[in-house]
Design an enzyme around this catalytic site. Structure first.
Site, short mmCIF file in Angstrom:
data_model
loop_
_atom_site.label_atom_id
_atom_site.label_comp_id
_atom_site.label_asym_id
_atom_site.label_seq_id
_atom_site.Cartn_x
_atom_site.Cartn_y
_atom_site.Cartn_z
CE LYS A 170 -3.70 -2.49 2.44
NZ LYS A 170 -4.74 -2.42 3.50
CE1 TYR B 48 -9.02 -3.39 0.46
CE2 TYR B 48 -8.30 -1.38 -0.60
CZ TYR B 48 -8.02 -2.47 0.18
OH TYR B 48 -6.76 -2.66 0.70
CG PHE C 288 -13.40 0.70 7.12
CD1 PHE C 288 -12.81 0.21 5.97
CD2 PHE C 288 -14.18 -0.17 7.88
CE1 PHE C 288 -12.97 -1.11 5.57
CE2 PHE C 288 -14.35 -1.50 7.50
CZ PHE C 288 -13.75 -1.96 6.34
NE ARG D 158 -5.84 -12.68 5.00
CZ ARG D 158 -6.64 -11.62 5.00
NH1 ARG D 158 -6.55 -10.71 4.04
NH2 ARG D 158 -7.51 -11.44 5.96
CB THR E 173 -7.07 -6.22 9.73
OG1 THR E 173 -7.44 -7.39 8.98
CG2 THR E 173 -7.46 -4.97 8.95
NE ARG F 208 -1.93 -5.88 7.19
CZ ARG F 208 -3.06 -6.44 6.79
NH1 ARG F 208 -3.64 -7.40 7.52
NH2 ARG F 208 -3.63 -6.07 5.65
CG ASN G 109 -3.45 -2.63 6.96
OD1 ASN G 109 -3.29 -2.20 5.83
ND2 ASN G 109 -4.52 -3.32 7.30
CG HIS H 85 -4.76 -6.53 -0.32
ND1 HIS H 85 -6.01 -6.64 0.24
CD2 HIS H 85 -4.76 -7.37 -1.40
CE1 HIS H 85 -6.73 -7.49 -0.46
NE2 HIS H 85 -6.01 -7.95 -1.47
CD GLU I 287 -7.88 -9.51 -3.78
OE1 GLU I 287 -8.62 -8.96 -2.95
OE2 GLU I 287 -6.82 -10.09 -3.46
#
Ligand code: ADP
Ligand code: MG
Length: 149
Positions: A10, A50, A58, A86, A92, A103, A113, A116, A127
């Site tokens: 990100k 998203y 949010f 993950r 998260t 993270r 964070n 993704h 994706e």
């Protein structure tokens, strides 16, 4: 089981110079990089990415954040890659992410964070298709895979 997952660093991860750190961790773990690109996301593409979160409190902040700077898109392949990445990314909310996760080691908040990753094989396929054409993804066969798995 060998599978592919989609990973995106990100704007905060790119801006803080953590691209190499993230890639190093995935390579060290034995995952194989099959595709990579960098771009600032349009609001339209961010909304597609998203769409499951549309309408949540949010959501607007998330779209503003994810379109605020350059992001890095990648396809990684490996045994159980979806779940493994993950786990390596961590929870998260960075304040709850365990030490040793990306993270947990570098992140500051719930929204910012750093990274993704797809949450299922189905999400990964969707994706990957959102960001890459088939020609942009190298074939595992071309990577001499017998010493990788
Ligand atoms: N309560 C929240 N407040 C602010 N941002 C959030 C919140 N929940 C999720 N986000 C942001 O939206 C992204 C997508 O949420 P989600 O899919 O639930 O998490 P994950 O990225 O771990 O799969 C998160 O990574 C985070 O950047
Ligand atoms: Mg998610």
């Amino acid at each position: 089981m060998m599978e592919r997952t989609f990973v995106m660093i990100k704007p905060d991860g790119v801006g803080r110079g953590l691209v190499g750190e993230c890639i190093r961790r995935f390579e060290q773990r034995g995952l194989v990089l099959l595709a990579i690109k960098m771009q600032c996301l349009s609001v339209e593409r961010a909304a597609l990415h998203y769409k499951e979160h549309e309408g949540k409190p949010f959501y607007e902040g998330l779209i503003a954040f994810i379109t605020s700077g350059p992001t890095l898109q990648m396809v990684w392949e490996g045994n159980d890659a979806v779940a493994q990445v993950r786990k390596m990314n961590g929870a998260t909310n960075c304040l709850e992410a365990g030490p040793g996760t990306i993270r947990g080691d570098f992140g500051l908040s719930m929204q910012k964070n750093l990274i993704h990753a797809s949450d299922s094989r189905e999400t990964a396929a969707r994706e990957i298709g959102l960001y890459f054409s088939d020609e942009e993804i190298v074939s595992t066969k071309s990577l001499c895979p017998e010493w990788l798995c």
